[in-house]
Design a protein around this motif. Sequence first.
Motif, PDB file in Angstrom:
ATOM      1  N   ALA A 177     -51.519 -16.154  13.524  1.00  0.00           N
ATOM      2  CA  ALA A 177     -50.967 -17.654  13.635  1.00  0.00           C
ATOM      3  C   ALA A 177     -51.905 -18.323  13.463  1.00  0.00           C
ATOM      4  N   GLY A 178     -51.548 -19.922  13.405  1.00  0.00           N
ATOM      5  CA  GLY A 178     -52.427 -20.977  13.229  1.00  0.00           C
ATOM      6  C   GLY A 178     -53.356 -21.068  14.321  1.00  0.00           C
ATOM      7  N   PHE A 179     -54.513 -22.032  14.047  1.00  0.00           N
ATOM      8  CA  PHE A 179     -55.253 -22.337  15.135  1.00  0.00           C
ATOM      9  C   PHE A 179     -54.709 -23.452  15.981  1.00  0.00           C
ATOM     10  N   LYS A 180     -55.401 -23.738  17.419  1.00  0.00           N
ATOM     11  CA  LYS A 180     -55.176 -24.489  18.187  1.00  0.00           C
ATOM     12  C   LYS A 180     -56.283 -25.166  18.906  1.00  0.00           C
ATOM     13  N   LYS A 181     -56.223 -26.363  19.322  1.00  0.00           N
ATOM     14  CA  LYS A 181     -57.588 -26.810  19.790  1.00  0.00           C
ATOM     15  C   LYS A 181     -57.919 -26.160  21.080  1.00  0.00           C
ATOM     16  N   SER A 182     -59.324 -25.871  21.339  1.00  0.00           N
ATOM     17  CA  SER A 182     -59.690 -25.156  22.166  1.00  0.00           C
ATOM     18  C   SER A 182     -59.380 -26.035  23.580  1.00  0.00           C
ATOM     19  N   ALA A 183     -59.377 -27.227  23.366  1.00  0.00           N
ATOM     20  CA  ALA A 183     -59.083 -28.033  25.015  1.00  0.00           C
ATOM     21  C   ALA A 183     -57.418 -27.693  25.220  1.00  0.00           C
ATOM     22  N   ARG A 184     -56.806 -27.186  24.395  1.00  0.00           N
ATOM     23  CA  ARG A 184     -55.279 -26.807  24.553  1.00  0.00           C
ATOM     24  C   ARG A 184     -55.300 -25.713  25.452  1.00  0.00           C
ATOM     25  N   VAL A 185     -56.211 -24.958  24.986  1.00  0.00           N
ATOM     26  CA  VAL A 185     -56.240 -23.483  25.719  1.00  0.00           C
ATOM     27  C   VAL A 185     -56.899 -23.662  27.156  1.00  0.00           C
ATOM     28  N   VAL A 186     -57.978 -24.174  27.147  1.00  0.00           N
ATOM     29  CA  VAL A 186     -58.867 -24.650  28.294  1.00  0.00           C
ATOM     30  C   VAL A 186     -57.765 -25.141  29.296  1.00  0.00           C
ATOM     31  N   GLY A 187     -56.992 -26.106  28.890  1.00  0.00           N
ATOM     32  CA  GLY A 187     -56.155 -26.806  29.736  1.00  0.00           C
ATOM     33  C   GLY A 187     -55.059 -25.946  30.175  1.00  0.00           C
ATOM     34  N   ASP A 188     -54.685 -25.193  29.743  1.00  0.00           N
ATOM     35  CA  ASP A 188     -53.702 -24.038  30.123  1.00  0.00           C
ATOM     36  C   ASP A 188     -54.294 -23.178  31.101  1.00  0.00           C
ATOM     37  N   ASP A 247     -67.269 -22.515  28.377  1.00  0.00           N
ATOM     38  CA  ASP A 247     -68.344 -21.731  27.894  1.00  0.00           C
ATOM     39  C   ASP A 247     -68.007 -20.410  27.844  1.00  0.00           C
ATOM     40  N   ALA A 248     -67.108 -19.664  28.750  1.00  0.00           N
ATOM     41  CA  ALA A 248     -66.853 -18.445  28.547  1.00  0.00           C
ATOM     42  C   ALA A 248     -65.923 -18.026  27.297  1.00  0.00           C
ATOM     43  N   LEU A 249     -65.095 -18.988  27.057  1.00  0.00           N
ATOM     44  CA  LEU A 249     -64.292 -19.084  25.702  1.00  0.00           C
ATOM     45  C   LEU A 249     -65.311 -19.031  24.462  1.00  0.00           C
ATOM     46  N   VAL A 250     -66.337 -19.777  24.482  1.00  0.00           N
ATOM     47  CA  VAL A 250     -67.076 -19.720  23.467  1.00  0.00           C
ATOM     48  C   VAL A 250     -67.831 -18.708  23.219  1.00  0.00           C
ATOM     49  N   ARG A 251     -68.341 -17.975  24.270  1.00  0.00           N
ATOM     50  CA  ARG A 251     -69.047 -16.750  24.112  1.00  0.00           C
ATOM     51  C   ARG A 251     -68.307 -15.620  23.503  1.00  0.00           C
ATOM     52  N   LEU A 252     -66.948 -15.495  23.712  1.00  0.00           N
ATOM     53  CA  LEU A 252     -66.001 -14.390  23.320  1.00  0.00           C
ATOM     54  C   LEU A 252     -65.835 -14.762  21.775  1.00  0.00           C
ATOM     55  N   GLY A 303     -63.176 -18.198  16.160  1.00  0.00           N
ATOM     56  CA  GLY A 303     -63.319 -19.493  16.416  1.00  0.00           C
ATOM     57  C   GLY A 303     -63.372 -20.299  14.830  1.00  0.00           C
ATOM     58  N   GLN A 304     -62.848 -21.582  15.000  1.00  0.00           N
ATOM     59  CA  GLN A 304     -62.890 -22.488  13.885  1.00  0.00           C
ATOM     60  C   GLN A 304     -63.612 -23.719  14.324  1.00  0.00           C
ATOM     61  N   GLY A 305     -64.802 -23.892  13.825  1.00  0.00           N
ATOM     62  CA  GLY A 305     -65.714 -24.961  14.221  1.00  0.00           C
ATOM     63  C   GLY A 305     -67.274 -24.710  14.596  1.00  0.00           C
ATOM     64  N   ASN A 306     -67.938 -25.458  15.117  1.00  0.00           N
ATOM     65  CA  ASN A 306     -69.161 -25.235  15.535  1.00  0.00           C
ATOM     66  C   ASN A 306     -69.249 -24.341  16.883  1.00  0.00           C
ATOM     67  N   PHE A 307     -69.425 -23.335  17.019  1.00  0.00           N
ATOM     68  CA  PHE A 307     -69.491 -22.435  18.224  1.00  0.00           C
ATOM     69  C   PHE A 307     -70.743 -22.013  18.629  1.00  0.00           C
ATOM     70  N   ALA A 339     -67.748 -29.931  21.345  1.00  0.00           N
ATOM     71  CA  ALA A 339     -67.005 -30.134  22.273  1.00  0.00           C
ATOM     72  C   ALA A 339     -65.535 -29.343  22.164  1.00  0.00           C
ATOM     73  N   MET A 340     -64.898 -28.931  23.194  1.00  0.00           N
ATOM     74  CA  MET A 340     -63.632 -28.497  23.021  1.00  0.00           C
ATOM     75  C   MET A 340     -62.624 -29.112  22.424  1.00  0.00           C
ATOM     76  N   ARG A 341     -62.790 -30.498  22.111  1.00  0.00           N
ATOM     77  CA  ARG A 341     -61.742 -31.358  21.595  1.00  0.00           C
ATOM     78  C   ARG A 341     -61.967 -31.165  19.814  1.00  0.00           C
ATOM     79  N   TYR A 342     -63.041 -30.443  19.690  1.00  0.00           N
ATOM     80  CA  TYR A 342     -63.366 -30.589  18.088  1.00  0.00           C
ATOM     81  C   TYR A 342     -63.083 -29.070  17.598  1.00  0.00           C
ATOM     82  N   THR A 343     -63.066 -28.014  18.297  1.00  0.00           N
ATOM     83  CA  THR A 343     -63.082 -26.663  17.882  1.00  0.00           C
ATOM     84  C   THR A 343     -61.829 -26.061  17.978  1.00  0.00           C
ATOM     85  N   GLU A 344     -61.298 -25.228  17.383  1.00  0.00           N
ATOM     86  CA  GLU A 344     -60.106 -24.578  17.436  1.00  0.00           C
ATOM     87  C   GLU A 344     -60.338 -22.946  17.597  1.00  0.00           C
ATOM     88  N   THR A 345     -59.194 -22.632  18.073  1.00  0.00           N
ATOM     89  CA  THR A 345     -59.246 -21.068  18.273  1.00  0.00           C
ATOM     90  C   THR A 345     -57.900 -20.247  18.004  1.00  0.00           C
TER      91      THR A 345
END
Length: 752
Positions: A66-77, A92-97, A110-114, A124-130
């Motif tokens: 599937a397509g990527f979504k912002k990390s902030a969306r995942v963290v929010g959920d 931080d836990a998401l980034v390590r994975l 991950g897509q972006g700077n991890f 920041a989570m608003r820039y990266t996608e997962t």
Amino acid sequence: MGKALIPPDGGDIEGINLREALEQRYLAYALSTIMHRALPDARDGLKPVHRRILYAMRQLRLDPDAGFKKSARVVGDVIGKYHPHGDQSVYDALVRLAQDFAVRFPLVDGQGNFGNVDGDSAAAMRYTETRMTEVAALLLEGIDENAVDFRETYDGEDSEPIVLPGNFPNLLANGSSGIAVGMATSIPPHNVAELCDAAIMLISQPDSDVAALMQHVKGPDFPTGGIIVDDQTAIAEAYRTGRGGFRVRAKWHIEDQGRGTYLIVVTEIPYQVQKSRLIEKLAELVQTKRVPLLVDVRDESAEDIRVVLEPRARTVDAALLMESLFKLSDLESRISLNMNVLSKGIVPKVMSLGEVLREWLDHRREVLLRRSAFRQEQIRKRLEVLGGYIIAYLNLDEVIGIIREEDEPKAELMRTFELTDVQAEAILNMRLRSLRKLEEMELRREHANLSEELAQIDALMASEGKQWKTIAWQIGEIRKTFGPETPLGKRRTAFADAPTHDVEDLQQAMIEREPITVVVSEKGWIRALKGHVGDLSTLTFKTDDGLKFALHAETTDKILVFSTGGRFYTLGADKLPGGRGHGEPVRLMVDMDNEQDIISVFVHKPGRKLMVASSEGYGFVVSEVDIIANTRKGKQVLNVDGTAEASLCVDASGDMVAIIGKNRKFLAFPLEQMPEMSRGKGVRLQRYRDGGPADIRVFSRDKGLTWQDSSGRLYTRSMEELKDFVADRGQAGRLPPDRFPKTNTFGTPAIP
């Protein structure tokens, strides 16, 4: 003191025992930390926060394709539905994975700077996608098929899985670490293909011990590579007990620069070592000259690691240089093993390698049974509906008539054709287009296929052997996907034996080699002058003190000091006080008694032999290897008692011994009559009525005996000229040869 707190009007004060309250609340905190934060579940290898991240991504349909979504969306959920904690800790836990240098098999794409191996943090989570990886999809496979139990979320509005189906040996494959209350866990990552082979062995041979499993699981497999230098015995013991550790070294090679020069290039560094800090430490070693063999360090890394080390000279032993760097920097790191995990998700327990794999296999069997039972129920429901459809086709006109004419067609259908409620409802809900003739054939074909599948599932549920055969097939499929021939599954960490280097060689490698002149005064003060000084006439000493010994050495040498107590002391030439002042007393540098004096000071030469003698005329030969002392207390070599003292220490190179007593009696005897010992009183060298030995020399028969008079003239006597003085050890001797000095000393250096 402040005023006592008074409850509001009508309030009551309830007395609570402070100790009981603290015990109860601290226990609750400890259990919460152990169960819900620090220790992973042995079945899926995940802590609650990681499990909730993956489940939230599943709910968001962030599948691998599937397509990527912002990390902030995942963290929010995650924090809104399942994990009511800080957003940064969840991110931080998401980034390590997602970091391929932190986890061996990333669970998040991950897509972006991890972040990177230098230790730089992610954007920041608003820039990266997962989105999830294939490994994460395997962990979640079958979660919608009643494979695992669910529980209510913290607010009771939703549900979450207690554990994931875990169709992947995640605990050992990706490892885990955490600190709880009173316990901790540390599990390094491993190679999935090796784990699969070991698991299949456990299925076919349930009694396999750690030694058998290690035919497949050689050791950890770190995402950053490196070389494990522990022996197999230590690794086996760690896997057997669940506790231990692994020494991991950087991988390096030599790049030839032509004309005999070379560079050392490090291409892999130990797991969890930040490259930037490693470079800083190496640069500090260069600046402080703690490793004089190293002159420069450069970081030429791009996507791959490339750390360049430049030796001081082309003659530097590269292996010796690296060995010294392994000791002083994180180029060698120790990765601990503490397989403390939650068994069945409840009981914290330190497990062996076999127990961890068995826990995962038992979980896989339970998941298989639950998914099979779920499929069984689905097939039975479908067969029930298909049976109704087939009856409807066989009696199509009558069914249509009942539906058109009856007020309660459902009840009439059930009565007329003996249908169940489900079948009657399905017939009433049929579409008109389904009344084709071909549809009946398709229904019969589907009914036959499902019946056959149901029979297979029934057979599977009834046979434990078939269940384990199915699990072994599933594990085999994982091995194909992540096998050693795949880029992700290929083993990255190698094994090797650590090269053994002499401790002295390593110590010398850490000292900058410079010439010095060691000066010892009559009162026992020692200092080191820079360079090899020839003229010592300008040296100054304290009042009533003067020069006693002076010798040329290097800063890498060991200086040996022999005292009248018969004890040898070892001093590092690089640690001697400088020559600007009067130095320091030797007695402060070592534990030497004040009433004892220094007999001899010389540079240690490995392999040389010495002769030591007491004031009573007893002595023996000792190897220099046996007199090196590793502590301030020194090493007792020549035993003396009463008024006797150690008095002489000379080089024992040769085959004859010449001794002159204070009574001016001279004796020569073969060196072979002297025993070689590491400690003792020794044997009698010469017999005296009064006094003791004045001087001793060991010489060669071929070269003869040489002495020096007070004017500096040298005299040499051959064995023919000395034949009247040769006798057995322990004799009294006779007056010395012609022109022997009146000082009763040989004059030439006792220890060159």
